[in-house]
Design an enzyme around this catalytic site. Structure first.
Site, short mmCIF file in Angstrom:
data_model
loop_
_atom_site.label_atom_id
_atom_site.label_comp_id
_atom_site.label_asym_id
_atom_site.label_seq_id
_atom_site.Cartn_x
_atom_site.Cartn_y
_atom_site.Cartn_z
NE ARG A 165 -4.40 -1.40 1.80
CZ ARG A 165 -5.25 -1.92 2.66
NH1 ARG A 165 -4.95 -1.97 3.94
NH2 ARG A 165 -6.43 -2.36 2.26
CE LYS A 195 -10.43 -4.70 8.19
NZ LYS A 195 -9.89 -3.73 7.23
N GLY A 204 -6.09 -5.42 1.78
CA GLY A 204 -4.74 -5.24 2.28
C GLY A 204 -4.13 -6.56 2.70
N GLY A 210 -12.72 -4.25 1.43
CA GLY A 210 -14.09 -3.78 1.68
C GLY A 210 -14.52 -2.78 0.62
N1 LIG Z 1 -10.65 -18.50 10.69
C1 LIG Z 1 -10.08 -17.35 11.01
N2 LIG Z 1 -10.02 -16.93 12.30
C2 LIG Z 1 -9.43 -15.77 12.64
N3 LIG Z 1 -8.85 -14.93 11.74
C3 LIG Z 1 -8.87 -15.30 10.45
C4 LIG Z 1 -9.48 -16.51 10.02
N4 LIG Z 1 -9.32 -16.59 8.67
C5 LIG Z 1 -8.66 -15.48 8.29
N5 LIG Z 1 -8.36 -14.71 9.34
C6 LIG Z 1 -7.59 -13.45 9.37
O1 LIG Z 1 -8.17 -12.49 8.54
C7 LIG Z 1 -7.22 -11.46 8.39
C8 LIG Z 1 -7.50 -10.66 7.14
O2 LIG Z 1 -8.85 -10.24 7.16
P1 LIG Z 1 -9.36 -8.92 6.40
O3 LIG Z 1 -8.74 -7.72 7.00
O4 LIG Z 1 -10.86 -9.03 6.45
O5 LIG Z 1 -8.82 -9.11 4.91
P2 LIG Z 1 -8.48 -8.00 3.80
O6 LIG Z 1 -7.54 -6.98 4.44
O7 LIG Z 1 -7.82 -8.76 2.70
O8 LIG Z 1 -9.79 -7.39 3.42
C9 LIG Z 1 -5.87 -12.14 8.40
O9 LIG Z 1 -5.03 -11.50 9.34
C10 LIG Z 1 -6.19 -13.58 8.82
O10 LIG Z 1 -5.32 -14.08 9.82
O1 LIG Z 2 -7.57 -2.38 5.33
C1 LIG Z 2 -8.53 -1.81 4.81
O2 LIG Z 2 -9.57 -2.44 4.25
P1 LIG Z 2 -9.60 -3.98 3.78
O3 LIG Z 2 -9.13 -4.86 4.92
O4 LIG Z 2 -11.06 -4.20 3.47
O5 LIG Z 2 -8.74 -4.09 2.56
C2 LIG Z 2 -8.61 -0.31 4.71
O6 LIG Z 2 -7.42 0.29 5.16
C3 LIG Z 2 -9.82 0.20 5.49
O7 LIG Z 2 -9.66 -0.13 6.85
P2 LIG Z 2 -10.97 -0.32 7.77
O8 LIG Z 2 -11.71 -1.54 7.29
O9 LIG Z 2 -10.43 -0.47 9.18
O10 LIG Z 2 -11.82 0.93 7.60
#
Ligand SMILES: Nc1ncnc2c1ncn2[C@@H]1O[C@H](COP(=O)(O)OP(=O)(O)O)[C@@H](O)[C@H]1O
Ligand SMILES: O=C(OP(=O)(O)O)[C@H](O)COP(=O)(O)O
Length: 438
Positions: free
Chosen positions: A39, A217, A375, A399
């Site tokens: 990023r 998330k 991310g 997201g």
């Molecule tokens: N079953 C699970 N239990 C707890 N954490 C998890 C699980 N599967 C994935 N994760 C965690 O989800 C995190 C990423 O989630 P998220 O922020 O939603 O993804 P992104 O940033 O790609 O949108 C990673 O740090 C991973 O360890």
């Molecule tokens: O990591 C982010 O989003 P992402 O995990 O959905 O890719 C962005 O920096 C937004 O962060 P936020 O979901 O805490 O508002």
């Protein structure tokens, strides 16, 4: 009306002007250092283009979710240091968001200088649901760009705002949304390019169109399923969100991630899927661990075995199992369009990285359009040894891209359409707006 772009701003003239840039520098940290700088790299072109054109660049960004307190664990210092290394120039870090340090550092910024404000989420007003609170913070941010006479190159100027934080455009936050009403505002190149690529998935995507969802998330992502069900042919569910589905089906999930209050929502999704249209494919086996740790004891359990709860209340699911990996892989390789957001398991621990690795590998073997968003998802594919070039597109926003694919309007995109007029470097232009709330 479409948003003005960075080129429009450069044309209007930036020499000697303060330009606030919202970037997404929400990078994973490991032992206090940046674990994946994707990023930061993606944010640099806009920042350096402005600095090279003589702007005084004030970068705003968040890191994690510090809940409105100045928790040092969420400091942007590691990101500032990495940015300085990558840019090969000084990047100063203010000690606060709009406090004395930010004001002083911003006022002393030379033409072409780069200042990063501390984590905007250290200020509780950044994410407040109260419009007036966010507006007050945005006014303080805007004031960082004005209130003083500029250099000889631009005797009196109004600041400007550039939104280049694609990963945060879905957030109605002060530094993303409210600020745009106070300053002439522009879309950064990263946001522009991301929207351009993602627009290929919204019109008539080649089918089958498969969306793979995981990550942590959970409530954010459960919400997007509602609209995605009308657009995608198949949803593959892994990561933390799968346990709310399993619980809704009557299984015991121990200490796995769970959103109890979302069970009715998830039940509705499953009922809608059964009536036709979109297929929701859930894992048939899970890797259950004794603790959230890299070396935790773990076993593969078929989903039916979870019903009894024999695995115990402390056990937690940290990855999808081998049978599920095969099933997901087949779905992905059959698809003509694949969008993937969210790791399938806790990929940071090698023992629980298999599901994520299989999904990544399957995307690289697909002949269709493949997009990875998020991310942590982007960091995961790099950490597991894949190359960005093996995917059609790696988006910096998870997201954000999901909400875009849902057809939702994005506050950080919409806000730019109502921005203040730019009088460029005309003498005395619009200082009132920049001073608002100072
Ligand atoms: N079953 C699970 N239990 C707890 N954490 C998890 C699980 N599967 C994935 N994760 C965690 O989800 C995190 C990423 O989630 P998220 O922020 O939603 O993804 P992104 O940033 O790609 O949108 C990673 O740090 C991973 O360890
Ligand atoms: O990591 C982010 O989003 P992402 O995990 O959905 O890719 C962005 O920096 C937004 O962060 P936020 O979901 O805490 O508002």
């Amino acid at each position: 009306m479409t948003a003005k772009t960075l080129d429009d701003l450069l044309e209007a003239g930036v020499a000697g002007r303060h330009v606030l840039v919202r970037s997404d520098l929400n990078v994973p940290l490991e032992d206090g250092a940046v674990a994946d700088d994707g990023r930061i790299r993606a944010s640099l072109p806009v920042i350096t283009a402005l600095a090279d054109a003589g702007a005084r660049v004030v970068v705003m960004a968040h890191l994690g979710r510090p809940k409105g307190t100045a928790d040092p664990a969420f400091s942007l210092r590691p990101a500032a240091e990495r940015m300085a290394e990558l840019a090969g120039r000084e990047v100063r870090l203010a000690a606060d968001v709009t406090g004395a340090s930010a004001r002083e550092e911003s006022a002393n910024l030379p033409d072409g200088g780069i200042l990063l404000l501390e984590n905007v989420r250290f200020d509780p007003r950044e994410t407040s649901k109260d419009d007036a609170e966010r507006a007050a913070l945005a006014a303080e941010m805007a004031a960082l760009t004005g209130g003083r006479v500029s250099s000889e190159s631009a005797p009196a100027t109004l600041g400007a705002y550039v939104d280049d934080a694609f990963g945060a455009v879905h957030r109605r936050h002060a530094s993303v949304y409210d600020i745009a009403g106070l300053l002439p505002s522009y879309q950064g190149g990263l946001v522009f390019r991301e929207l351009d690529v993602l627009s290929r998935l919204t019109g008539e995507p080649d089918r089958p169109y498969v969306v793979v969802l995981g990550g942590s998330k959970v409530s954010d992502k459960l919400a997007v399923i509602d609209n995605l069900m009308d657009r995608a042919d198949t949803l593959l569910i892994g990561g933390g969100m799968l346990f709310t589905f399993l619980k809704a089906q009557g299984h015991e999930v121990g200490a796995s991630l769970l959103e109890e209050d979302q069970i009715p929502v998830v039940t509705d999704y499953l009922e809608r899927a059964e009536k036709g249209g979109c297929r929701i494919v859930l894992p048939t086996d899970i890797v259950m661990a004794s603790a959230f740790a890299a070396d935790a004891e773990h076993e593969v359990l078929p989903v039916e075995a979870l019903t009894s709860g024999a695995h115990g209340a402390a056990a937690l699911g940290l990855d999808i199992g081998p049978e599920t990996r095969v099933a997901f892989s087949e779905e992905i390789r059959r698809a003509e369009t694949v969008f993937w957001n969210g790791p399938m398991g806790v990929f940071e621990f090698e023992a629980f990285a298999h599901g994520t690795r299989t999904v990544a590998q399957s995307l690289t073997e697909s002949t269709g359009l493949t997009v990875v968003g998020g991310g942590d998802s982007a960091a995961a594919v790099r950490a597991l040894g894949f190359d960005d070039a093996q995917f059609g597109h790696i988006s910096t926003g998870g997201g954000a891209s999901l909400e875009y694919l849902e057809g939702k309007s994005l506050p950080g995109v919409d806000a730019l359409e109502h921005s203040a007029t730019d009088h460029g470097t005309d003498h005395g232009a619009g200082h009132d707006a920049a001073r608002a709330g100072a």
